[in-house]
Design a protein around this motif. Structure first.
Motif, mmCIF file in Angstrom:
data_model
loop_
_atom_site.group_PDB
_atom_site.id
_atom_site.type_symbol
_atom_site.label_atom_id
_atom_site.label_comp_id
_atom_site.label_asym_id
_atom_site.label_seq_id
_atom_site.Cartn_x
_atom_site.Cartn_y
_atom_site.Cartn_z
ATOM 1 N N GLY A 1 0.784 -1.227 0.000
ATOM 2 C CA GLY A 1 0.000 0.000 0.000
ATOM 3 C C GLY A 1 0.813 1.274 0.000
ATOM 4 O O GLY A 1 0.490 2.227 -0.715
ATOM 5 N N PHE A 2 1.883 1.298 0.776
ATOM 6 C CA PHE A 2 2.662 2.529 0.854
ATOM 7 C C PHE A 2 3.294 2.868 -0.486
ATOM 8 O O PHE A 2 3.316 4.023 -0.909
ATOM 9 N N ASN A 3 3.797 1.872 -1.162
ATOM 10 C CA ASN A 3 4.403 2.106 -2.467
ATOM 11 C C ASN A 3 3.350 2.500 -3.494
ATOM 12 O O ASN A 3 3.573 3.380 -4.321
ATOM 13 N N LEU A 4 2.198 1.850 -3.438
ATOM 14 C CA LEU A 4 1.137 2.172 -4.388
ATOM 15 C C LEU A 4 0.596 3.579 -4.179
ATOM 16 O O LEU A 4 0.175 4.233 -5.135
ATOM 17 N N LEU A 5 0.612 4.058 -2.930
ATOM 18 C CA LEU A 5 0.210 5.447 -2.688
ATOM 19 C C LEU A 5 1.104 6.405 -3.465
ATOM 20 O O LEU A 5 0.630 7.362 -4.082
ATOM 21 N N SER B 1 -8.487 -8.045 -7.504
ATOM 22 C CA SER B 1 -7.809 -7.193 -6.517
ATOM 23 C C SER B 1 -6.524 -7.830 -6.016
ATOM 24 O O SER B 1 -5.465 -7.198 -5.997
ATOM 25 N N ILE B 2 -6.611 -9.084 -5.612
ATOM 26 C CA ILE B 2 -5.430 -9.782 -5.087
ATOM 27 C C ILE B 2 -4.366 -9.917 -6.170
ATOM 28 O O ILE B 2 -3.184 -9.680 -5.931
ATOM 29 N N THR B 3 -4.795 -10.265 -7.378
ATOM 30 C CA THR B 3 -3.841 -10.404 -8.477
ATOM 31 C C THR B 3 -3.167 -9.073 -8.787
ATOM 32 O O THR B 3 -1.943 -9.013 -8.980
ATOM 33 N N THR B 4 -3.943 -7.992 -8.825
ATOM 34 C CA THR B 4 -3.382 -6.663 -9.090
ATOM 35 C C THR B 4 -2.350 -6.299 -8.045
ATOM 36 O O THR B 4 -1.237 -5.857 -8.370
ATOM 37 N N ILE B 5 -2.684 -6.497 -6.792
ATOM 38 C CA ILE B 5 -1.756 -6.169 -5.708
ATOM 39 C C ILE B 5 -0.490 -7.023 -5.805
ATOM 40 O O ILE B 5 0.626 -6.505 -5.696
ATOM 41 N N LEU B 6 -0.643 -8.319 -6.036
ATOM 42 C CA LEU B 6 0.524 -9.194 -6.111
ATOM 43 C C LEU B 6 1.406 -8.876 -7.320
ATOM 44 O O LEU B 6 2.634 -8.905 -7.224
ATOM 45 N N SER C 1 -4.369 6.676 -11.385
ATOM 46 C CA SER C 1 -4.273 7.131 -10.002
ATOM 47 C C SER C 1 -5.490 6.692 -9.197
ATOM 48 O O SER C 1 -5.376 6.211 -8.070
ATOM 49 N N PHE C 2 -6.682 6.842 -9.791
ATOM 50 C CA PHE C 2 -7.921 6.439 -9.134
ATOM 51 C C PHE C 2 -7.869 4.955 -8.766
ATOM 52 O O PHE C 2 -8.175 4.565 -7.638
ATOM 53 N N PHE C 3 -7.456 4.100 -9.712
ATOM 54 C CA PHE C 3 -7.416 2.668 -9.448
ATOM 55 C C PHE C 3 -6.351 2.299 -8.422
ATOM 56 O O PHE C 3 -6.554 1.407 -7.606
ATOM 57 N N TYR C 4 -5.211 2.993 -8.443
ATOM 58 C CA TYR C 4 -4.207 2.752 -7.404
ATOM 59 C C TYR C 4 -4.820 3.024 -6.028
ATOM 60 O O TYR C 4 -4.727 2.207 -5.125
ATOM 61 N N PHE C 5 -5.442 4.199 -5.877
ATOM 62 C CA PHE C 5 -6.047 4.539 -4.587
ATOM 63 C C PHE C 5 -7.151 3.557 -4.218
ATOM 64 O O PHE C 5 -7.259 3.125 -3.072
ATOM 65 N N THR D 1 4.986 -13.820 -8.338
ATOM 66 C CA THR D 1 3.582 -13.697 -7.936
ATOM 67 C C THR D 1 2.991 -15.066 -7.619
ATOM 68 O O THR D 1 2.333 -15.248 -6.595
ATOM 69 N N ILE D 2 3.242 -16.036 -8.474
ATOM 70 C CA ILE D 2 2.728 -17.400 -8.241
ATOM 71 C C ILE D 2 3.359 -17.992 -6.980
ATOM 72 O O ILE D 2 2.681 -18.668 -6.195
#
Length: 194
Positions: free
Chosen positions: A26-30, A99-104, A187-191, A124-125
């Motif tokens: 999360g911190f990096n994605l912010l 969501s999980i796949t995007t984050i991973l 940006s919207f999707f990252y948040f 990721t796998i």
């Protein structure tokens, strides 16, 4: 009488919560979200927050009438029938998988930024396999592993944060810039996914 028994302490819950936040990247994605939007990042954050709050309110209403972990599907089933309930359950499952796949995938890209896509997908796998393995070990083993890992991550982040604050005090606060080709949608999707 059979039922669930409490096995998690406050310490377990706090460390599990911290690990969940940190593990999501999360911190990096912010940072990525802010850089994508530039000075308009508050707008994309507000938009993502509004959509998220709407979803949370919907879940709260559903849970109030159907206090279970399938509250959304139960509410839809009451209102629209079995087919709509099944579609809702599948939609929720697909959303969680995406969501999980995007984050991973983002985490893998952050961990191995210059590696090939094949290497990032392999990481990721591997992370998914490790998470599945931990889940199959049971809650007590999972708690002890997560608590230890959380403590290590907290120590690393605290050290990094102190070093960063030292640089901030010496160099001042940097201005927000926007990357070339950045987009408000990204940006919207990252948040939102954070």
């Amino acid at each position: 009488e059979q039922g669930l028994k409490k096995s998690m302490t406050l310490k377990d819950l706090v460390l599990f919560g911290i690990l969940s936040i940190l593990a999501s990247g999360g911190f990096n994605l912010l940072g990525h979200a802010v850089v994508q939007a530039g000075d308009a990042w508050p707008l994309t954050l507000a938009g993502a927050a509004a959509v998220f709050l709407g979803a949370a309110k919907t879940y709260a209403v559903a849970f109030k009438s159907n206090p279970s972990n399938t509250a959304e599907s139960d509410l839809v089933q009451e209102q629209f029938g079995d087919i709509a309930s099944a579609i809702t359950a599948i939609g929720i499952l697909i959303f969680n998988i995406v969501s999980i796949t995007t984050i991973l995938v983002f985490c893998s890209h952050i961990i191995l930024p210059s590696a090939s896509w094949a290497s990032q997908i392999a990481l990721t796998i591997s992370i998914i396999a490790a998470m599945s393995g931990f889940a199959l070990q049971g809650i007590d083993v999972n708690k002890s592993l997560l608590n230890g890992f959380s403590q290590i991550l907290i120590l690393i982040l605290a050290t990094t944060g102190l070093l960063g604050f030292g640089g901030l005090a010496v160099n001042g606060y940097p201005s927000v810039f926007r990357v070339k080709g950045g987009s408000l949608t990204s940006s919207f999707f990252y948040f939102f996914f954070i």
